[in-house]
Design a protein around this motif. Structure first.
Motif, PDB file in Angstrom:
ATOM      1  N   GLU A 200       0.611  -0.792  -0.134  1.00 42.68           N
ATOM      2  CA  GLU A 200      -0.049   0.046   0.079  1.00 42.68           C
ATOM      3  C   GLU A 200       0.385   1.511  -0.002  1.00 42.68           C
ATOM      4  OE1 GLU A 200      -2.927  -0.268   3.027  1.00 42.68           O
ATOM      5  OE2 GLU A 200      -3.563  -2.220   2.190  1.00 42.68           O
ATOM      6  N   LEU A 203       3.034   2.007  -3.474  1.00 46.87           N
ATOM      7  CA  LEU A 203       1.623   2.189  -4.492  1.00 46.87           C
ATOM      8  C   LEU A 203       0.997   3.889  -4.412  1.00 46.87           C
ATOM      9  CD1 LEU A 203      -0.671  -1.115  -4.837  1.00 46.87           C
ATOM     10  CD2 LEU A 203       0.786   0.243  -7.010  1.00 46.87           C
ATOM     11  N   GLY A 204       1.577   4.059  -2.478  1.00 51.56           N
ATOM     12  CA  GLY A 204       0.734   5.465  -2.449  1.00 51.56           C
ATOM     13  C   GLY A 204       1.849   6.041  -3.169  1.00 51.56           C
ATOM     14  N   LEU A 206       4.122   5.543  -5.582  1.00 51.72           N
ATOM     15  CA  LEU A 206       3.891   5.699  -6.509  1.00 51.72           C
ATOM     16  C   LEU A 206       2.843   7.219  -7.352  1.00 51.72           C
ATOM     17  CD1 LEU A 206       5.035   4.940  -9.538  1.00 51.72           C
ATOM     18  CD2 LEU A 206       3.179   3.252  -9.893  1.00 51.72           C
ATOM     19  N   LYS A 207       1.461   7.110  -6.300  1.00 50.86           N
ATOM     20  CA  LYS A 207       0.191   8.093  -6.753  1.00 50.86           C
ATOM     21  C   LYS A 207       1.160   9.391  -6.516  1.00 50.86           C
ATOM     22  CE  LYS A 207      -3.421   5.038  -6.819  1.00 50.86           C
ATOM     23  NZ  LYS A 207      -4.107   4.197  -5.272  1.00 50.86           N
ATOM     24  N   ASP A 208       2.001   9.088  -5.540  1.00 52.84           N
ATOM     25  CA  ASP A 208       1.765  10.368  -5.131  1.00 52.84           C
ATOM     26  C   ASP A 208       2.643  11.798  -5.917  1.00 52.84           C
ATOM     27  OD1 ASP A 208       0.548  10.586  -2.856  1.00 52.84           O
ATOM     28  OD2 ASP A 208       1.669  10.129  -1.388  1.00 52.84           O
ATOM     29  N   LEU A 210       3.322  10.393 -10.002  1.00 54.15           N
ATOM     30  CA  LEU A 210       2.869  10.554 -10.893  1.00 54.15           C
ATOM     31  C   LEU A 210       2.245  12.168  -9.986  1.00 54.15           C
ATOM     32  CD1 LEU A 210       1.852   6.880 -11.512  1.00 54.15           C
ATOM     33  CD2 LEU A 210       3.681   8.596 -13.069  1.00 54.15           C
ATOM     34  N   ARG A 211       1.263  12.098  -9.412  1.00 58.18           N
ATOM     35  CA  ARG A 211       0.595  13.633  -8.916  1.00 58.18           C
ATOM     36  C   ARG A 211       0.948  14.576  -9.309  1.00 58.18           C
ATOM     37  NH1 ARG A 211      -4.002  11.097  -4.976  1.00 58.18           N
ATOM     38  NH2 ARG A 211      -4.868   9.716  -6.909  1.00 58.18           N
ATOM     39  N   ASN A 212       2.972  14.772  -8.564  1.00 53.22           N
ATOM     40  CA  ASN A 212       3.497  16.060  -8.391  1.00 53.22           C
ATOM     41  C   ASN A 212       3.699  16.583  -9.396  1.00 53.22           C
ATOM     42  OD1 ASN A 212       5.394  17.600  -7.650  1.00 53.22           O
ATOM     43  ND2 ASN A 212       6.064  16.504  -5.658  1.00 53.22           N
ATOM     44  N   ASN A 335       9.624  10.568  -1.806  1.00 56.37           N
ATOM     45  CA  ASN A 335       9.270   9.333  -2.504  1.00 56.37           C
ATOM     46  C   ASN A 335      10.405   9.284  -3.267  1.00 56.37           C
ATOM     47  OD1 ASN A 335       6.920   7.942  -1.394  1.00 56.37           O
ATOM     48  ND2 ASN A 335       5.886  10.122  -1.971  1.00 56.37           N
TER      49      ASN A 335
END
Length: 402
Positions: A200, A203-204, A206-208, A210-212, A335
């Motif tokens: 988790e 994945l979190g 990676l999302k952070d 990609l959203r940056n 990250n």
């Protein structure tokens, strides 16, 4: 409370610089021996070159694995595993009985070598920040640039003494030195920053990343700058030797001078008062050089005009590498492993896309046009990052305040 031990700055500079140079040595060091290996394995040149392709695939894929894992388990353990796997795969390359075994070992060797490439950025981001990070990455970038030139030359000397296997014995020695350095290095990532839930949290992370928006803009700019480098790598041998009639020796000298110029500019980027300023100057400079070199190639300029513009373009690219690398890792600091993996993946993705485009149509025209396109897109991304916009929205006026 037990204090965390720290390695000296000199040790970290040498160690991280060598780790970052691992990619060029793994990919390029055995290039001079491709014809010899064709005869040794009694196979085609295409099959031997496949070892280069698989090592690049391993370098790209491994970064996606080692980067996130290092956010979960720290930098030291994955690095030790990567270097140990590198030693095993290198022994496999040396004692491969046929070309299929060699290609398989090269894939594993590239995968393992990627651990050094991706973790060199992550470790630097853990230990340094802001201008200090930029200085360290600039010096690492200079070492990397020199390694790009030194790898084939060192491979040629090793092959002259001990044949193609001598190159892989040298890589084995380099891997052993880096494994010893990995064991000596103290863990730079504190336990409080390690991701506790592997699935988790990763994945979190990676999302952070990609959203940056700023990170993604800087990462894309980094990849586009790599595309500019690969346009030169794919076109220069043909333009210099077939169009301008330079000898292979003359081409090697000019190639080396350009790489050294790029390395020096990479280190000088840290002299700017901020990395944003360095990126703006280098981005605008690349675009101007890209336009000029395109016009020069299309009008049949002389060799030294072409070479002078190319040297200036590559110097701007070296400066851009340091700035975009430092800014991307600064924005993805929380990250760092995932962020470093993303940078490496984008870099190798553009490296694989560009060469086929260069060979489309007349080399002089296609290279010139591609220089303009990719320097323009690179400049666009740097401006998008400075504005906090998604790169694709830079052309559109924001309707709402941030």
């Amino acid at each position: 409370m037990k204090l965390r031990r720290r390695n000296s700055k000199l040790f970290m500079l040498i160690f991280l610089g060598t780790l970052s140079a691992f990619g060029p040595f793994v990919m390029d060091m055995y290039l001079p021996t491709l014809p010899e290996m064709t005869g040794y394995f009694r196979t085609s040149s295409a099959m031997v070159q496949l070892g280069l392709t698989t090592s690049m695939a391993g370098l790209a894929a491994g970064q996606i694995v080692f980067g996130p894992l290092s956010d979960r388990y720290g930098r030291r353990k994955p690095l030790i595993i990567a270097m140990s796997l590198f030693l095993i795969s290198t022994v496999g390359c040396i004692f491969a009985r046929n070309i299929s075994q060699f290609i398989a070992m090269r894939l594993i060797q590239g995968f393992a070598g990627s651990g050094g490439v991706v973790l060199s950025r992550s470790i630097a981001s853990d230990k340094y920040s802001a201008q200090e990070l930029a200085t360290m990455l600039g010096l690492i970038g200079a070492i990397n640039g020199i390694a790009t030139v030194a790898a084939p030359i060192a491979g040629g000397f090793a092959a002259a003494i001990a044949g193609w296997k001598g190159i892989f014995w040298c890589l084995l020695l380099l891997g052993a030195v880096l494994l010893a350095g990995s064991i000596r290095m103290h863990e730079p990532l504190s336990g409080s920053k390690m991701k506790k839930n592997s699935r988790e949290a990763l994945l979190g992370g990676l999302k952070d990343v990609l959203r940056n928006r700023r990170f993604m803009a800087y990462a894309l700019q980094y990849g586009l700058t790599m595309a500019v480098i690969f346009i030169n790598v794919a076109s220069a041998p043909f333009i210099m030797q077939e169009h301008y009639g330079t000898t292979p020796m003359m081409f090697s000298i000019v190639f080396g001078v350009n790489a050294v110029g790029m390395a020096i500019a990479s280190a000088l980027a840290a002299r700017f008062r901020s990395m944003e300023k360095a990126l703006k100057v280098s981005g605008d400079g690349m675009l101007a050089c890209g336009i000029l070199i395109c016009c020069a190639l299309m009008t049949g300029c002389g060799f030294w005009i072409y070479e002078s513009l190319l040297l200036l373009l590559l110097s701007m690219a070296g400066m851009s590498f340091t700035a975009s690398n430092a800014l991307a890792m600064e924005n993805g600091h929380d990250n760092a492993g995932v962020a470093s993996a993303m940078l490496g993946t984008v870099c190798y993705a553009f490296g694989g896309i560009v060469p086929p485009l260069v060979g489309t149509g007349d080399m002089m025209t296609s290279a010139g046009i591609l220089f303009v396109i990719f320097t323009f897109l690179s400049c666009l991304c740097s401006r998008a990052a400075a504005s906090g916009l998604h790169p694709g929205r830079l052309f559109f006026r924001r309707k709402q305040a941030a």
